[in-house]
Motif scaffolding. Sequence first.
Motif, short mmCIF file in Angstrom:
data_model
loop_
_atom_site.label_atom_id
_atom_site.label_comp_id
_atom_site.label_asym_id
_atom_site.label_seq_id
_atom_site.Cartn_x
_atom_site.Cartn_y
_atom_site.Cartn_z
N UNK A 165 0.83 -1.21 0.00
CA UNK A 165 0.00 0.00 0.00
C UNK A 165 0.86 1.25 0.00
N UNK A 166 1.94 1.27 0.79
CA UNK A 166 2.80 2.44 0.82
C UNK A 166 3.55 2.63 -0.50
N UNK A 167 3.87 1.53 -1.15
CA UNK A 167 4.49 1.63 -2.48
C UNK A 167 3.56 2.32 -3.46
N UNK A 168 2.30 1.93 -3.43
CA UNK A 168 1.32 2.54 -4.34
C UNK A 168 1.03 3.99 -3.95
N UNK A 169 0.89 4.24 -2.66
CA UNK A 169 0.61 5.60 -2.22
C UNK A 169 1.79 6.53 -2.49
N UNK A 170 3.01 6.02 -2.44
CA UNK A 170 4.17 6.85 -2.78
C UNK A 170 4.13 7.26 -4.25
N UNK A 171 3.63 6.37 -5.09
CA UNK A 171 3.46 6.70 -6.50
C UNK A 171 2.46 7.85 -6.66
N UNK A 172 1.33 7.77 -5.95
CA UNK A 172 0.35 8.85 -6.02
C UNK A 172 0.89 10.14 -5.43
N UNK A 173 1.71 10.03 -4.38
CA UNK A 173 2.31 11.23 -3.78
C UNK A 173 3.16 11.97 -4.81
N UNK A 174 3.94 11.23 -5.57
CA UNK A 174 4.78 11.88 -6.59
C UNK A 174 3.93 12.60 -7.63
N UNK A 175 2.86 11.97 -8.06
CA UNK A 175 2.00 12.59 -9.06
C UNK A 175 1.27 13.81 -8.52
N UNK A 176 1.02 13.82 -7.21
CA UNK A 176 0.34 14.97 -6.59
C UNK A 176 1.29 16.09 -6.24
N UNK A 177 2.60 15.87 -6.39
CA UNK A 177 3.57 16.90 -6.02
C UNK A 177 3.95 16.87 -4.56
N UNK B 280 -10.05 13.21 -0.84
CA UNK B 280 -9.95 14.55 -0.24
C UNK B 280 -8.55 15.13 -0.44
N UNK B 281 -7.53 14.32 -0.16
CA UNK B 281 -6.15 14.80 -0.26
C UNK B 281 -5.78 15.17 -1.70
N UNK B 282 -6.44 14.56 -2.66
CA UNK B 282 -6.13 14.83 -4.07
C UNK B 282 -7.03 15.89 -4.68
#
Length: 358
Positions: free
Chosen positions: A171-183, A284-286
Amino acid sequence: MTPPVHASPTPVVPTAAPLGSVESELARERTFGGEGVAVHRDIRVIDLDDPDATHADIDDALWSAAAETGFFQVVGHGIPQADIDAVFDATARFFALPTEVKERRSMPARTNSGWEFKSQKRPSTGTYDHKETFQVTISRMDELDLWPTEDEIAGFRSTLESFEAANRSLAMRLLSSFARKLGFADDFFTERHDPTSPEYQSTLRILHYLPMLVADLRPGEWRAGAHTDYDCLTLLHQREGQRGLQLCPGAEAAGRADDAPLGWTDVEPTAGTVTCNIGDMLMRWSDDQLPSTLHRVRMPRPDEVVASGDPHLLDARYSIAYFAQADRDVVIESPSGRHAPITAADYLQQRIAANFAG
């Protein structure tokens, strides 16, 4: 516009959560309980271990799938099938325990941890889900004495603790990917899902959807009524042959007229595939760029093959879910201010209160 990087610690806000936006989410969910219609959709399958794909390629593929439907599947995720099979075996053994043994590990009020039986009542349907679950939140299990003993079920605790850690890592691997795309910083979500913190509230849930007599099937009842998840990201393991999961993309659900039928797509269970969906916290975060996906588990169909061989008995269904839920003291902030700030603890409690009896 790309949200700013959130590198500094999350600011503290009052624990009294604004109710308006959560109530509006629940009000919207109450319109999703109808039968709907069947719609074919392609569900993206992304190989996280594709030797021909760069990290950027995989980030793009994950973002595209999540932004389009809020729902996708991953392979090459690093969780061995033998480990998944071992947890399904432990799941079946747990739910086969006598009721009085499971009751010793019953879910205390307002904890979202422990055993429950047909106590989840969906706002979308007003009926209770036909299932029982056991929920593992590792920060609370010892304090609340929720683990079965070795005499009751040998190896259960160690098997689930190991599997919780494996799913948390994915899950953290996937969420880190989304974090990068969100800046955001790469570790933005990892820092906010800290298993060493007493505020940790991510949960591994094992589920047993109950067998049923064909004669007992009633219109308007569901193994799990239509809902979105409260968390950031859900990982789901299904057993081949045990069908029932259906999805409706969040954008389509939100954009329809209240009286229009929703279009539902079956998600076939496949060995080695982890099914993922975006939850309300990440939406919400996105700033709603990643939609929280509406889904449900339908009742078995009388014409489906049953493993028991009894045409009058519809089989049980087992699944395993991991819910990446931000730590209790974390503030979920919408970068544009579209959603009011709220602590993860308050947000989760409001959603639990709307979904569980008592």
